[in-house]
Write a protein that holds these residues in place. Structure first.
Motif, PDB file in Angstrom:
ATOM      1  N   VAL A   1       0.869  -1.180   0.000  1.00 42.78           N
ATOM      2  CA  VAL A   1       0.000   0.000   0.000  1.00 42.78           C
ATOM      3  C   VAL A   1       0.904   1.227   0.000  1.00 42.78           C
ATOM      4  O   VAL A   1       1.715   1.406   0.909  1.00 42.78           O
ATOM      5  CB  VAL A   1      -0.918   0.023   1.233  1.00 42.78           C
ATOM      6  N   LEU A   2       0.773   2.040  -1.040  1.00 42.24           N
ATOM      7  CA  LEU A   2       1.676   3.181  -1.190  1.00 42.24           C
ATOM      8  C   LEU A   2       1.005   4.470  -0.723  1.00 42.24           C
ATOM      9  O   LEU A   2      -0.201   4.656  -0.868  1.00 42.24           O
ATOM     10  CB  LEU A   2       2.103   3.307  -2.654  1.00 42.24           C
ATOM     11  N   ALA A   3       1.844   5.352  -0.169  1.00 45.64           N
ATOM     12  CA  ALA A   3       1.322   6.641   0.292  1.00 45.64           C
ATOM     13  C   ALA A   3       1.129   7.599  -0.870  1.00 45.64           C
ATOM     14  O   ALA A   3       0.303   8.508  -0.808  1.00 45.64           O
ATOM     15  CB  ALA A   3       2.266   7.236   1.332  1.00 45.64           C
ATOM     16  N   GLY A   4       1.895   7.410  -1.935  1.00 43.21           N
ATOM     17  CA  GLY A   4       1.745   8.231  -3.137  1.00 43.21           C
ATOM     18  C   GLY A   4       1.045   7.433  -4.228  1.00 43.21           C
ATOM     19  O   GLY A   4       0.433   6.395  -3.958  1.00 43.21           O
ATOM     20  N   GLY A   5       1.155   7.929  -5.475  1.00 44.75           N
ATOM     21  CA  GLY A   5       0.547   7.205  -6.585  1.00 44.75           C
ATOM     22  C   GLY A   5       1.220   5.857  -6.814  1.00 44.75           C
ATOM     23  O   GLY A   5       2.378   5.667  -6.435  1.00 44.75           O
ATOM     24  N   VAL A   6       0.461   4.946  -7.428  1.00 40.03           N
ATOM     25  CA  VAL A   6       1.018   3.595  -7.614  1.00 40.03           C
ATOM     26  C   VAL A   6       2.207   3.577  -8.576  1.00 40.03           C
ATOM     27  O   VAL A   6       2.947   2.601  -8.624  1.00 40.03           O
ATOM     28  CB  VAL A   6      -0.039   2.574  -8.118  1.00 40.03           C
ATOM     29  N   ASP A   7       2.388   4.664  -9.326  1.00 38.31           N
ATOM     30  CA  ASP A   7       3.510   4.706 -10.264  1.00 38.31           C
ATOM     31  C   ASP A   7       4.754   5.352  -9.645  1.00 38.31           C
ATOM     32  O   ASP A   7       5.782   5.446 -10.311  1.00 38.31           O
ATOM     33  CB  ASP A   7       3.112   5.473 -11.534  1.00 38.31           C
ATOM     34  N   ILE A   8       4.667   5.785  -8.412  1.00 40.17           N
ATOM     35  CA  ILE A   8       5.793   6.482  -7.789  1.00 40.17           C
ATOM     36  C   ILE A   8       6.560   5.515  -6.887  1.00 40.17           C
ATOM     37  O   ILE A   8       5.997   4.965  -5.935  1.00 40.17           O
ATOM     38  CB  ILE A   8       5.289   7.684  -6.951  1.00 40.17           C
ATOM     39  N   ILE A   9       7.816   5.330  -7.219  1.00 39.74           N
ATOM     40  CA  ILE A   9       8.655   4.416  -6.442  1.00 39.74           C
ATOM     41  C   ILE A   9       9.257   5.169  -5.267  1.00 39.74           C
ATOM     42  O   ILE A   9      10.019   6.123  -5.462  1.00 39.74           O
ATOM     43  CB  ILE A   9       9.773   3.812  -7.318  1.00 39.74           C
ATOM     44  N   TYR A  10       8.878   4.762  -4.078  1.00 43.61           N
ATOM     45  CA  TYR A  10       9.424   5.407  -2.890  1.00 43.61           C
ATOM     46  C   TYR A  10       9.499   4.382  -1.784  1.00 43.61           C
ATOM     47  O   TYR A  10       8.542   3.658  -1.584  1.00 43.61           O
ATOM     48  CB  TYR A  10       8.547   6.596  -2.458  1.00 43.61           C
ATOM     49  N   PRO A  11      10.585   4.269  -1.031  1.00 42.82           N
ATOM     50  CA  PRO A  11      11.861   4.968  -1.242  1.00 42.82           C
ATOM     51  C   PRO A  11      12.645   4.360  -2.402  1.00 42.82           C
ATOM     52  O   PRO A  11      12.396   3.230  -2.787  1.00 42.82           O
ATOM     53  CB  PRO A  11      12.581   4.751   0.089  1.00 42.82           C
ATOM     54  N   ARG A  12      13.592   5.139  -2.917  1.00 43.48           N
ATOM     55  CA  ARG A  12      14.335   4.733  -4.108  1.00 43.48           C
ATOM     56  C   ARG A  12      15.019   3.379  -3.934  1.00 43.48           C
ATOM     57  O   ARG A  12      15.120   2.602  -4.873  1.00 43.48           O
ATOM     58  CB  ARG A  12      15.408   5.781  -4.483  1.00 43.48           C
ATOM     59  N   GLU A  13      15.505   3.100  -2.708  1.00 40.77           N
ATOM     60  CA  GLU A  13      16.242   1.836  -2.522  1.00 40.77           C
ATOM     61  C   GLU A  13      15.347   0.620  -2.686  1.00 40.77           C
ATOM     62  O   GLU A  13      15.837  -0.499  -2.793  1.00 40.77           O
ATOM     63  CB  GLU A  13      16.979   1.789  -1.175  1.00 40.77           C
ATOM     64  N   ASN A  14      14.043   0.824  -2.723  1.00 41.81           N
ATOM     65  CA  ASN A  14      13.148  -0.317  -2.931  1.00 41.81           C
ATOM     66  C   ASN A  14      12.740  -0.469  -4.391  1.00 41.81           C
ATOM     67  O   ASN A  14      11.722  -1.100  -4.692  1.00 41.81           O
ATOM     68  CB  ASN A  14      11.908  -0.188  -2.044  1.00 41.81           C
TER      69      ASN A  14
END
Lengths: 377, 377
Positions: free
Chosen positions: B172-185
């Motif tokens: 479950v992402l806090a931003g949009g499903v297309d946004i990779i966060y954090p980068r190391e993941n």
């Protein structure tokens, strides 16, 4: 019940010591004998006849007066003391336990026995972190005015004692109070003897063995308002002490640990079963302070006055003896269950079991249970 | 309630998306609007007038049709999907949460959303042992048929997802499903996209920020039968998720740890407050299996049919509006307390709060609470 402490005569103190040192007289039999015969002196005389009625063939070995006197002299020579249940110096919480020892020998400071106490127990093969925690809890609980009780085993026990040396610690030994065990705790033993207290229900010179540990553990639990388990593997002695504490109606505290650490299994499992998870000594102090007054302690006075006093008639006992002998097996059964099962009056069942206990044909087990002892055991 | 899943027309799906993307329309307002106006299309039209009645001076920004269509096109181009509350593919347990998102965007395998799920959350700065445990619990719970839900943060979240990749995991992402966060993941993100599911209530392209985490956490809890906390410091986001799980009536599981480890504070404290201490995935599986059937899941169908439908009269609303405005302050208050305090009918209070919510003069908070938003906020 009488509310003033008992003042036992020297001869009665010797008689009680002889009674407890006699063959087959465990704490429960002792209690029942005192309830029935009022004094150790009279109970001692009745002993062989009772054992015989319980099915004893060989003569029961009654502790000779000379042996008891030798024990008292040795204790005295070591600077020790003996306190009997019912006397003012006997630990009041321990007195409430059904199979409390009727007497304790001690070295060191006897006043520590009447202080509110907390037991700290745990693994012999503990981690360095476990040791640090046990020492810290020992120190802080003792500083808060509690006597810190443990079994002077290596590992957690030793660390708890060491931490509590200054504030006040009581070591309960499985052997005689003059026997240093394990050897690596020699320094600690001498420190506790000087600044704390060492106690045992066993005679001077007796070397504690593994089979004595459960008896030692019940004293640790009996002395304590609550037991803290620091590190313990599953099926370890520390968990037995914790279980006894539960049975004695005392608090059980446990320090949690990682599921990856096998020494955390014991405390984690206790927490799962309802023990209080604690992370700091302050939590224990707070939890004990907030307890409802369930620890209204038995007043000193004759603790044997509320037992069965009148001896049943032999005509009632004979048929009961046959029924009880038949009902018992090597599998332990609760005395209450036995009474219910047989439909016999309680004083009859208790008397027959006392006689069989003295005869060595039944074994008393914790939780008011009994089992038949097979011939030759 | 209707028990067949809804079949929303394309235009209604767009209208609902526009409604949820409009200014000041949170999940609670959305739910109340649907209950009152039955369709997103009608609610959307009513929006500006309602906000005005709630004290709004500037015109409320309603999401333009073109913007919603752009979002859907982008999602489609990415191979994603959107599921609305009430549709068959919407997670049934999440639907039961009061402030459930009315829609979820997703990438990956949508069927994972309707599997029984367990959330695993914990510290970003976790220990190696914590990581191993999270991975093992993730793997074993997923192998047992549960979807393992987490927030794709680094540390415990990432380890749980990694362990559950094969069996089934939902991020479950806090931003949009297309946004990779954090980068190391980044690698993990692509793995989950391919083999698990990524979901969010936020539009494509939105970069999640710390203030979005609590909303993300409520979805993790809402999706899950229970939440497992692996390592967590005090006052951490994982504990908020656990608290939400409690409020949602879900189970809370915690892995204990040493009092010397600050990352064990969180789970230990949860255990102290009643969370189930667990040491193995099997325990969770057993505990969930033995639950009474309290998770009889809301059947699909129109989930908005049981709200307040009839709009109160303006003559009743005007005085209530004044009373409610006066009663509210920046300190949150429960809507139930407000109703009790003011002695006004529930539909009146709910309607006034909806209007104020849309106007941006009150803020909705978890646990059905509201607070006044001061001018300029």
């Amino acid at each position: 019940m009488d509310t003033t402490p008992e003042h036992l005569s020297e001869s009665e103190r010797v008689a009680r010591l002889r009674l407890y040192r006699s063959e087959n007289v465990g704490p429960v039999a002792f209690r029942q004998l005192l309830a029935r015969f009022r004094t150790g002196t009279v109970a001692l005389e009745a002993l062989p006849a009772l054992a015989k009625r319980g099915g004893r063939r060989r003569k029961l070995t009654v502790c000779p007066a000379a042996e008891a006197e030798r024990e008292l002299e040795a204790l005295d020579a070591a600077g020790g003391w003996m306190v009997h249940r019912g006397e003012a110096g006997f630990p009041p919480l321990l007195s409430m336990v059904e199979d409390a020892p009727p007497l304790l020998s001690g070295l060191g400071h006897p006043h520590l026995l009447t202080r509110p106490a907390i037991g700290i127990v745990g693994a012999r093969e503990c981690s360095l972190n476990g040791r640090r925690l046990a020492e810290r809890f020992g120190r802080d609980l003792a500083a808060a005015g509690y006597a810190v009780v443990s079994g002077m085993a290596k590992g957690i026990d030793a660390a708890a004692h060491a931490g509590a040396l200054e504030g006040g610690t009581v070591a309960v030994l499985a052997g005689g109070v003059d026997i240093i065990y394990p050897r690596e705790n020699t320094g600690l033993y001498h420190d506790i003897r000087e600044r704390g207290a060492l106690v045992s229900e066993m005679p001077m010179g007796l070397i504690g063995q593994a089979r004595h540990f459960p008896r030692r553990n019940r004293i640790i639990s009996g002395l304590s308002l609550g037991i803290l388990v620091v590190e313990a593997r599953q099926r370890s002695g520390s968990l037995i002490t914790a279980r006894l504490a539960g049975e004695h109606g005392r608090e059980v505290f446990a320090l949690p640990g990682s599921p990856l650490d096998p020494r955390a299994r014991g405390p984690n499992d206790l927490i799962r079963k309802g023990a209080a998870l604690v992370e700091s000594p302050e939590e224990i102090i707070t939890l004990l302070r907030d307890l409802p007054g369930t620890y209204a302690v038995e007043e000193p006075g004759d603790p044997f006055s509320d037992g069965i006093v009148a001896a049943p008639e032999e005509s009632d006992l004979a048929p009961a003896r046959a029924a009880i002998t038949q009902a018992l097996s090597p599998t332990p059964i609760g005395v209450d269950d036995l009474v219910r099962h047989l439909g016999l009056p309680v004083p009859i069942v208790v008397t027959v079991l006392l006689e069989m206990d003295l005869a060595g044909t039944v074994e008393r087990l914790p939780g008011n249970r009994v089992a038949a002892l097979m011939e030759g055991e």
